[in-house]
Scaffold this motif. Structure first.
Motif, PDB file in Angstrom:
ATOM      1  N   LYS A  88       0.834  -1.213   0.000  1.00  0.00           N
ATOM      2  CA  LYS A  88       0.000   0.000   0.000  1.00  0.00           C
ATOM      3  C   LYS A  88       0.865   1.258   0.000  1.00  0.00           C
ATOM      4  O   LYS A  88       0.498   2.277  -0.606  1.00  0.00           O
ATOM      5  N   PHE A  89       2.025   1.181   0.643  1.00  0.00           N
ATOM      6  CA  PHE A  89       2.933   2.330   0.627  1.00  0.00           C
ATOM      7  C   PHE A  89       3.600   2.470  -0.746  1.00  0.00           C
ATOM      8  O   PHE A  89       3.764   3.580  -1.249  1.00  0.00           O
ATOM      9  N   ARG A  90       3.972   1.337  -1.330  1.00  0.00           N
ATOM     10  CA  ARG A  90       4.610   1.384  -2.635  1.00  0.00           C
ATOM     11  C   ARG A  90       3.653   1.878  -3.712  1.00  0.00           C
ATOM     12  O   ARG A  90       4.063   2.603  -4.626  1.00  0.00           O
ATOM     13  N   ASN A  91       2.393   1.500  -3.612  1.00  0.00           N
ATOM     14  CA  ASN A  91       1.400   1.954  -4.591  1.00  0.00           C
ATOM     15  C   ASN A  91       1.203   3.467  -4.524  1.00  0.00           C
ATOM     16  O   ASN A  91       0.963   4.117  -5.536  1.00  0.00           O
ATOM     17  N   LYS A  92       1.317   4.018  -3.326  1.00  0.00           N
ATOM     18  CA  LYS A  92       1.197   5.466  -3.162  1.00  0.00           C
ATOM     19  C   LYS A  92       2.464   6.187  -3.596  1.00  0.00           C
ATOM     20  O   LYS A  92       2.405   7.306  -4.115  1.00  0.00           O
ATOM     21  N   ASN A  93       3.606   5.560  -3.368  1.00  0.00           N
ATOM     22  CA  ASN A  93       4.894   6.202  -3.626  1.00  0.00           C
ATOM     23  C   ASN A  93       5.887   5.172  -4.157  1.00  0.00           C
ATOM     24  O   ASN A  93       6.591   4.518  -3.390  1.00  0.00           O
ATOM     25  N   GLY A  98      11.014  -1.560  -3.272  1.00  0.00           N
ATOM     26  CA  GLY A  98      10.537  -2.836  -2.771  1.00  0.00           C
ATOM     27  C   GLY A  98       9.791  -3.630  -3.819  1.00  0.00           C
ATOM     28  O   GLY A  98       9.342  -3.083  -4.830  1.00  0.00           O
ATOM     29  N   PRO A  99       9.661  -4.948  -3.610  1.00  0.00           N
ATOM     30  CA  PRO A  99       8.956  -5.800  -4.576  1.00  0.00           C
ATOM     31  C   PRO A  99       7.510  -5.382  -4.769  1.00  0.00           C
ATOM     32  O   PRO A  99       6.871  -4.845  -3.854  1.00  0.00           O
ATOM     33  N   MET A 100       6.994  -5.667  -5.959  1.00  0.00           N
ATOM     34  CA  MET A 100       5.617  -5.305  -6.288  1.00  0.00           C
ATOM     35  C   MET A 100       4.648  -6.471  -6.147  1.00  0.00           C
ATOM     36  O   MET A 100       3.447  -6.306  -6.334  1.00  0.00           O
ATOM     37  N   LYS A 156       9.652  -7.498  14.979  1.00  0.00           N
ATOM     38  CA  LYS A 156       8.519  -6.582  14.899  1.00  0.00           C
ATOM     39  C   LYS A 156       8.291  -6.115  13.475  1.00  0.00           C
ATOM     40  O   LYS A 156       9.214  -6.053  12.658  1.00  0.00           O
ATOM     41  N   LYS A 157       7.054  -5.804  13.203  1.00  0.00           N
ATOM     42  CA  LYS A 157       6.667  -5.124  11.967  1.00  0.00           C
ATOM     43  C   LYS A 157       6.451  -3.667  12.323  1.00  0.00           C
ATOM     44  O   LYS A 157       5.772  -3.352  13.310  1.00  0.00           O
ATOM     45  N   THR A 158       7.037  -2.779  11.531  1.00  0.00           N
ATOM     46  CA  THR A 158       6.960  -1.366  11.884  1.00  0.00           C
ATOM     47  C   THR A 158       6.989  -0.502  10.625  1.00  0.00           C
ATOM     48  O   THR A 158       7.448  -0.927   9.567  1.00  0.00           O
ATOM     49  N   THR A 159       6.492   0.700  10.747  1.00  0.00           N
ATOM     50  CA  THR A 159       6.511   1.681   9.667  1.00  0.00           C
ATOM     51  C   THR A 159       7.673   2.632   9.896  1.00  0.00           C
ATOM     52  O   THR A 159       7.828   3.181  10.994  1.00  0.00           O
ATOM     53  N   ILE A 160       8.502   2.814   8.876  1.00  0.00           N
ATOM     54  CA  ILE A 160       9.683   3.656   9.003  1.00  0.00           C
ATOM     55  C   ILE A 160       9.783   4.613   7.825  1.00  0.00           C
ATOM     56  O   ILE A 160       9.121   4.444   6.802  1.00  0.00           O
ATOM     57  N   GLY A 193      19.692   6.259  -0.840  1.00  0.00           N
ATOM     58  CA  GLY A 193      19.910   6.541  -2.255  1.00  0.00           C
ATOM     59  C   GLY A 193      18.630   6.995  -2.923  1.00  0.00           C
ATOM     60  O   GLY A 193      17.789   7.670  -2.325  1.00  0.00           O
ATOM     61  N   ASP A 194      18.473   6.600  -4.202  1.00  0.00           N
ATOM     62  CA  ASP A 194      17.236   6.895  -4.922  1.00  0.00           C
ATOM     63  C   ASP A 194      16.260   5.727  -4.865  1.00  0.00           C
ATOM     64  O   ASP A 194      15.105   5.864  -5.275  1.00  0.00           O
ATOM     65  N   GLY A 195      16.723   4.575  -4.347  1.00  0.00           N
ATOM     66  CA  GLY A 195      15.913   3.367  -4.411  1.00  0.00           C
ATOM     67  C   GLY A 195      14.934   3.170  -3.278  1.00  0.00           C
ATOM     68  O   GLY A 195      13.924   2.487  -3.454  1.00  0.00           O
ATOM     69  N   HIS A 196      15.232   3.735  -2.112  1.00  0.00           N
ATOM     70  CA  HIS A 196      14.358   3.624  -0.936  1.00  0.00           C
ATOM     71  C   HIS A 196      14.129   5.013  -0.359  1.00  0.00           C
ATOM     72  O   HIS A 196      14.901   5.476   0.479  1.00  0.00           O
ATOM     73  N   VAL A 197      13.105   5.687  -0.816  1.00  0.00           N
ATOM     74  CA  VAL A 197      12.832   7.044  -0.341  1.00  0.00           C
ATOM     75  C   VAL A 197      11.355   7.161   0.009  1.00  0.00           C
ATOM     76  O   VAL A 197      10.486   7.071  -0.869  1.00  0.00           O
ATOM     77  N   GLY A 198      11.071   7.346   1.301  1.00  0.00           N
ATOM     78  CA  GLY A 198       9.689   7.535   1.726  1.00  0.00           C
ATOM     79  C   GLY A 198       9.288   6.580   2.830  1.00  0.00           C
ATOM     80  O   GLY A 198      10.118   5.900   3.448  1.00  0.00           O
ATOM     81  N   THR A 199       7.995   6.533   3.086  1.00  0.00           N
ATOM     82  CA  THR A 199       7.436   5.707   4.154  1.00  0.00           C
ATOM     83  C   THR A 199       7.219   4.282   3.683  1.00  0.00           C
ATOM     84  O   THR A 199       6.683   4.051   2.598  1.00  0.00           O
ATOM     85  N   GLY A 200       7.634   3.320   4.509  1.00  0.00           N
ATOM     86  CA  GLY A 200       7.455   1.921   4.157  1.00  0.00           C
ATOM     87  C   GLY A 200       7.192   1.070   5.382  1.00  0.00           C
ATOM     88  O   GLY A 200       7.423   1.489   6.513  1.00  0.00           O
ATOM     89  N   SER A 201       6.706  -0.139   5.143  1.00  0.00           N
ATOM     90  CA  SER A 201       6.464  -1.105   6.212  1.00  0.00           C
ATOM     91  C   SER A 201       7.520  -2.200   6.140  1.00  0.00           C
ATOM     92  O   SER A 201       7.683  -2.843   5.103  1.00  0.00           O
ATOM     93  N   VAL A 202       8.227  -2.412   7.237  1.00  0.00           N
ATOM     94  CA  VAL A 202       9.313  -3.387   7.257  1.00  0.00           C
ATOM     95  C   VAL A 202       9.142  -4.344   8.432  1.00  0.00           C
ATOM     96  O   VAL A 202       8.425  -4.066   9.400  1.00  0.00           O
TER      97      VAL A 202
END
Length: 207
Positions: A145-150, A155-157, A181-185, A190-199
């Protein structure tokens, strides 16, 4: 599928810039700071940012990936930082690592193809010494859901390439769980991981 997977990563790593930057992952940096140095393995290490950082701390570093382009940039980064890393290219099962060779294994966004992932995790388990540490951070199944927004968060699709807590504990059963734990960070790698994600973050000690 194998050629598509290899071409994807060679294409990504063939660019001049480092796809995920040259600074280490923050979770890895934090957890390595709590451990004494020793031997460490970085699976799916790409362009080497995490392996090179560990080498700067004094770890004896091994790494592998399928991408020759990634290895070339990792070696270049290691030379710039005046450290050395042992970096192999190929599939894990033919790379000739030894049982209980490593004090730690760092799986940082090591999203192996779903059809081999659990087998790779179990094989990696055999390479870790008793009392050794797994450091893990990767995208959870909630990440889509985070990747679809941004899309810039990366991350994998596909859902099967993402992780659940249940899958992780199934693959790494014989561990004392120090953190899971699962958490939002917020990611800024770099250019590959920029923004909010769930890890999912996992720190485990092999029993």
């Amino acid at each position: 599928m194998e050629n598509q997977w290899l071409n994807k990563w060679n294409s990504r790593y063939s660019k001049k810039s480092y796809a995920y930057g040259t600074e280490p992952n923050l979770y890895l940096k934090n957890k390595l700071g709590t451990l004494g140095t020793g031997t460490i393995l970085f699976p799916a290490e790409g362009e080497g940012r995490n392996a090179v950082y560990a080498a700067q701390l004094g770890w004896d570093v091994s790494a592998f990936d399928i991408s020759e382009a990634g290895k070339q940039k990792a070696i270049k980064l290691a030379e710039q930082k005046q450290v050395s890393i042992d970096y192999k290219i190929g599939e894990l099962e033919v790379l000739d690592y030894k049982p209980e060779q490593f004090d730690a294994i760092a799986l940082i966004y090591a999203h192996f193809p779903p059809n081999i992932r659990s087998n790779y995790h179990r094989l990696l388990h055999t390479y870790l010494k008793k009392g050794g540490t797994i450091i893990f951070e990767a995208f959870s199944k909630d990440h889509l859901k985070f990747r679809n927004k941004n899309p810039h968060v990366g991350g994998p699709m596909d859902l099967d390439s993402l992780f659940s807590l249940e899958e992780l504990t199934s693959d790494f059963q014989d561990y004392e769980i120090l953190e899971l734990k699962k958490t939002t960070i917020e990611l800024n790698e770099g250019d590959g991981h920029v923004g909010t994600g769930s890890v999912i973050r996992f720190l485990g000690r092999k029993r």
